[in-house]
Design an enzyme around this catalytic site. Sequence first.
Site, PDB file in Angstrom:
ATOM      1  N   LYS A 100      22.887 -13.375  33.377  1.00  0.00           N
ATOM      2  CA  LYS A 100      22.472 -13.808  34.299  1.00  0.00           C
ATOM      3  C   LYS A 100      22.384 -15.522  34.103  1.00  0.00           C
ATOM      4  CE  LYS A 100      23.194 -11.108  37.557  1.00  0.00           C
ATOM      5  NZ  LYS A 100      23.936 -11.079  38.681  1.00  0.00           N
TER       6      LYS A 100
ATOM      7  N   THR B 193      27.527 -17.436  33.203  1.00  0.00           N
ATOM      8  CA  THR B 193      29.366 -17.355  31.764  1.00  0.00           C
ATOM      9  C   THR B 193      30.006 -16.539  33.145  1.00  0.00           C
ATOM     10  OG1 THR B 193      28.445 -14.526  32.039  1.00  0.00           O
ATOM     11  CG2 THR B 193      27.759 -16.429  29.717  1.00  0.00           C
TER      12      THR B 193
HETATM   13  N1  LIG Z   1      25.333 -23.895  37.998  1.00  0.00           N
HETATM   14  C1  LIG Z   1      24.212 -22.851  38.538  1.00  0.00           C
HETATM   15  N2  LIG Z   1      23.005 -22.951  38.675  1.00  0.00           N
HETATM   16  C2  LIG Z   1      22.556 -22.124  39.435  1.00  0.00           C
HETATM   17  N3  LIG Z   1      22.440 -20.493  39.254  1.00  0.00           N
HETATM   18  C3  LIG Z   1      24.464 -20.441  38.680  1.00  0.00           C
HETATM   19  C4  LIG Z   1      24.475 -21.209  38.290  1.00  0.00           C
HETATM   20  N4  LIG Z   1      26.237 -20.429  38.539  1.00  0.00           N
HETATM   21  C5  LIG Z   1      25.560 -19.787  37.875  1.00  0.00           C
HETATM   22  N5  LIG Z   1      24.973 -19.306  38.326  1.00  0.00           N
HETATM   23  C6  LIG Z   1      24.687 -17.757  38.528  1.00  0.00           C
HETATM   24  O1  LIG Z   1      24.001 -17.056  37.276  1.00  0.00           O
HETATM   25  C7  LIG Z   1      24.469 -15.616  37.851  1.00  0.00           C
HETATM   26  C8  LIG Z   1      25.387 -14.960  37.509  1.00  0.00           C
HETATM   27  O2  LIG Z   1      25.136 -15.792  36.170  1.00  0.00           O
HETATM   28  P1  LIG Z   1      26.188 -14.570  34.704  1.00  0.00           P
HETATM   29  O3  LIG Z   1      27.734 -14.642  34.915  1.00  0.00           O
HETATM   30  O4  LIG Z   1      26.033 -14.498  33.411  1.00  0.00           O
HETATM   31  O5  LIG Z   1      26.574 -13.136  35.226  1.00  0.00           O
HETATM   32  S1  LIG Z   1      26.315 -11.852  34.661  1.00  0.00           S
HETATM   33  O6  LIG Z   1      25.070 -11.688  34.010  1.00  0.00           O
HETATM   34  O7  LIG Z   1      27.710 -11.405  34.220  1.00  0.00           O
HETATM   35  O8  LIG Z   1      26.709 -10.464  35.984  1.00  0.00           O
HETATM   36  C9  LIG Z   1      24.183 -15.931  39.597  1.00  0.00           C
HETATM   37  O9  LIG Z   1      23.022 -15.599  40.306  1.00  0.00           O
HETATM   38  P2  LIG Z   1      22.724 -14.593  40.588  1.00  0.00           P
HETATM   39  O10 LIG Z   1      23.356 -14.832  42.396  1.00  0.00           O
HETATM   40  O11 LIG Z   1      20.965 -14.860  41.373  1.00  0.00           O
HETATM   41  O12 LIG Z   1      23.382 -12.864  40.275  1.00  0.00           O
HETATM   42  C10 LIG Z   1      24.899 -17.118  40.151  1.00  0.00           C
HETATM   43  O13 LIG Z   1      24.600 -17.225  41.506  1.00  0.00           O
END
Ligand SMILES: Nc1ncnc2c1ncn2[C@@H]1O[C@H](COP(=O)(O)OS(=O)(=O)O)[C@@H](OP(=O)(O)O)[C@H]1O
EC number: 2.8.2.-
Length: 147
Positions: free
Chosen positions: A100, A103
């Site tokens: 989360k 990435t």
């Molecule tokens: N720029 C930015 N700002 C704030 N939040 C963001 C951003 N980019 C990605 N996200 C949120 O990050 C969540 C996904 O993270 P990951 O891609 O690392 O997810 S995973 O662990 O690989 O499944 C996912 O959160 P959730 O929607 O709560 O799952 C994304 O909405």
Amino acid sequence: MAGSGGLGGGAGDLQGAGTGQGTALRALRAPLALVVLLLSAYCLFALPGRCPPAARAPAPVPAPAEPPHTSLRLRAPGLPVASGPGRRRFPQALIVGVKKGGTRALLEFLRLHPDVRALGSEPHFFDRCYDRGLAWYRGWVMFQHVS
Ligand SMILES: Nc1ncnc2c1ncn2[C@@H]1O[C@H](COP(=O)(O)OS(=O)(=O)O)[C@@H](OP(=O)(O)O)[C@H]1O
């Protein structure tokens, strides 16, 4: 008398309520056990994550690099750089991050660049599939590369 009768009735009611609670708890045992079982299965398999399916065919021996003029020709507008002929090689960059941590978003933004070739799904080699070895990793992540 009335008082004692009342008390007696109350105790009887309480006893009845206790028995009712016991029956209700017994009735809840099976669904509760099912929920615990499902949660355990989820924790066991979903939380730590699993390796993606087995690696595809082992990577072939890299073909000799093409002369520079070929790669220039392949970079013609409209032609995706990474889809033409070329040699297979390891990625030049890894995205590492906590769960989360965003990435996936980073990967999707980088992927927009025509010179960037990226995997569709995360291989999770270093955290989940390390014991599968380098051969598995190679089969999973080697890209066709236009030199
Ligand atoms: N720029 C930015 N700002 C704030 N939040 C963001 C951003 N980019 C990605 N996200 C949120 O990050 C969540 C996904 O993270 P990951 O891609 O690392 O997810 S995973 O662990 O690989 O499944 C996912 O959160 P959730 O929607 O709560 O799952 C994304 O909405």
